[in-house]
Design a protein around this motif. Sequence first.
Motif, PDB file in Angstrom:
ATOM      1  N   LEU A  60       0.842  -1.199   0.000  1.00  0.00           N
ATOM      2  CA  LEU A  60       0.000   0.000   0.000  1.00  0.00           C
ATOM      3  C   LEU A  60       0.875   1.246   0.000  1.00  0.00           C
ATOM      4  CD1 LEU A  60      -2.421  -1.667   2.415  1.00  0.00           C
ATOM      5  CD2 LEU A  60      -3.086  -0.794   0.170  1.00  0.00           C
ATOM      6  N   THR A  61       0.759   2.008  -1.069  1.00  0.00           N
ATOM      7  CA  THR A  61       1.614   3.180  -1.262  1.00  0.00           C
ATOM      8  C   THR A  61       0.912   4.197  -2.154  1.00  0.00           C
ATOM      9  OG1 THR A  61       3.615   3.960  -2.398  1.00  0.00           O
ATOM     10  CG2 THR A  61       2.758   1.817  -3.087  1.00  0.00           C
ATOM     11  N   PRO A  62       1.110   5.498  -1.876  1.00  0.00           N
ATOM     12  CA  PRO A  62       0.495   6.507  -2.750  1.00  0.00           C
ATOM     13  C   PRO A  62       1.039   6.444  -4.189  1.00  0.00           C
ATOM     14  CG  PRO A  62       1.857   7.548  -1.034  1.00  0.00           C
ATOM     15  CD  PRO A  62       1.761   6.091  -0.704  1.00  0.00           C
ATOM     16  N   ARG A  63       2.140   5.703  -4.424  1.00  0.00           N
ATOM     17  CA  ARG A  63       2.669   5.531  -5.783  1.00  0.00           C
ATOM     18  C   ARG A  63       1.944   4.437  -6.555  1.00  0.00           C
ATOM     19  NH1 ARG A  63       7.772   3.373  -6.259  1.00  0.00           N
ATOM     20  NH2 ARG A  63       7.931   4.307  -8.300  1.00  0.00           N
ATOM     21  N   GLY A  64       1.036   3.703  -5.887  1.00  0.00           N
ATOM     22  CA  GLY A  64       0.404   2.548  -6.521  1.00  0.00           C
ATOM     23  C   GLY A  64      -0.706   2.910  -7.489  1.00  0.00           C
ATOM     24  N   ARG A  65      -1.213   1.898  -8.187  1.00  0.00           N
ATOM     25  CA  ARG A  65      -2.401   2.087  -9.018  1.00  0.00           C
ATOM     26  C   ARG A  65      -3.595   2.308  -8.107  1.00  0.00           C
ATOM     27  NH1 ARG A  65      -0.711   0.487 -14.122  1.00  0.00           N
ATOM     28  NH2 ARG A  65       0.666  -1.318 -14.115  1.00  0.00           N
ATOM     29  N   LEU A  66      -4.542   3.136  -8.576  1.00  0.00           N
ATOM     30  CA  LEU A  66      -5.720   3.454  -7.771  1.00  0.00           C
ATOM     31  C   LEU A  66      -6.606   2.229  -7.582  1.00  0.00           C
ATOM     32  CD1 LEU A  66      -7.036   6.963  -8.891  1.00  0.00           C
ATOM     33  CD2 LEU A  66      -5.940   6.318  -6.729  1.00  0.00           C
ATOM     34  N   LEU A  67      -6.973   1.970  -6.345  1.00  0.00           N
ATOM     35  CA  LEU A  67      -7.877   0.854  -6.026  1.00  0.00           C
ATOM     36  C   LEU A  67      -9.252   1.108  -6.645  1.00  0.00           C
ATOM     37  CD1 LEU A  67      -8.280  -1.774  -4.320  1.00  0.00           C
ATOM     38  CD2 LEU A  67      -9.118  -0.293  -2.480  1.00  0.00           C
ATOM     39  N   THR A  68      -9.770   0.096  -7.330  1.00  0.00           N
ATOM     40  CA  THR A  68     -11.107   0.186  -7.927  1.00  0.00           C
ATOM     41  C   THR A  68     -11.975  -0.972  -7.431  1.00  0.00           C
ATOM     42  OG1 THR A  68     -10.530  -1.214  -9.807  1.00  0.00           O
ATOM     43  CG2 THR A  68     -10.154   1.177 -10.063  1.00  0.00           C
ATOM     44  N   GLN A  69     -13.283  -0.849  -7.649  1.00  0.00           N
ATOM     45  CA  GLN A  69     -14.215  -1.916  -7.272  1.00  0.00           C
ATOM     46  C   GLN A  69     -13.902  -3.199  -8.045  1.00  0.00           C
ATOM     47  OE1 GLN A  69     -16.185  -1.566  -4.738  1.00  0.00           O
ATOM     48  NE2 GLN A  69     -17.325  -3.488  -4.876  1.00  0.00           N
ATOM     49  N   ALA A  70     -13.412  -3.074  -9.279  1.00  0.00           N
ATOM     50  CA  ALA A  70     -13.044  -4.268 -10.069  1.00  0.00           C
ATOM     51  C   ALA A  70     -11.886  -5.012  -9.398  1.00  0.00           C
ATOM     52  CB  ALA A  70     -12.666  -3.865 -11.489  1.00  0.00           C
TER      53      ALA A  70
END
Length: 241
Positions: free
Chosen positions: A85-95
Amino acid sequence: MTWRATVLTLFPEMFPGPLGLSLAGRALARGDWSLEARDIRAHAADRHRTVDDTPFGGGAGMVMRPDVVDAALDACGDGRPAVYLTPRGRLLTQAMVRRFAAGPGVVLLCGRYEGVDQRVIEARGLTEISIGDYVLSGGEPAALVLLDACVRLLPGVMGAAASAEEESFAAGLLEYPHYTRPAEWQGRRVPDVLLSGHHAEVAAWRAAEAARVTRERRPDLWQAHLTAMQGTAIADPAVTP
Ligand code: 6GU
């Protein structure tokens, strides 16, 4: 088979936190899922239990050591996806949430300081995920968010009401407004159509309101919805711009 969550953190006391209450907490007590918070510091090799060090190349802050993080990940080794978990990661989505919930569980690595040494991210094939465009002081609140989103999708946790609600977000629109008694409050009346008893008119009003609020607040979701509806029988001329 129980859905298993393991959280690797320097602050295991933050768990289960809010996940011990309400829907997620009851599901946890029933054994619909399990949660284990492990202290990364337990895997430090030296007398001082060092987990971080200064960044090569200089600069502010501290970086979590790859050997310590690797040992912590080894200790929960199995087939579950490992997420950093990092602000550099891909945005979490419902998918993404749906895919995690459909699997055996997750291992969540919570970063602190400036982050984790890049080499352990690559060596362990960690999936880097962010929960939004703002900066938290650590990954723990993001881990709580990800787990909450997954747990409510587990079989039996929410029942039939949840599946129906999921369909609404699956359609890619924000929710229509909700009302309950009293029918008039501080001079504000509930929209007449909701008191009419005409189910088709209620459904049409809600669809139009969901479209309006999505178009106003989330033009990105609205465009994606329009694209997804292109040429489908579901396309509704009442809600197109
Ligand atoms: Cl996953 N971690 C941190 N530290 N900040 C964030 C985040 C994660 N997602 C959004 N902001």
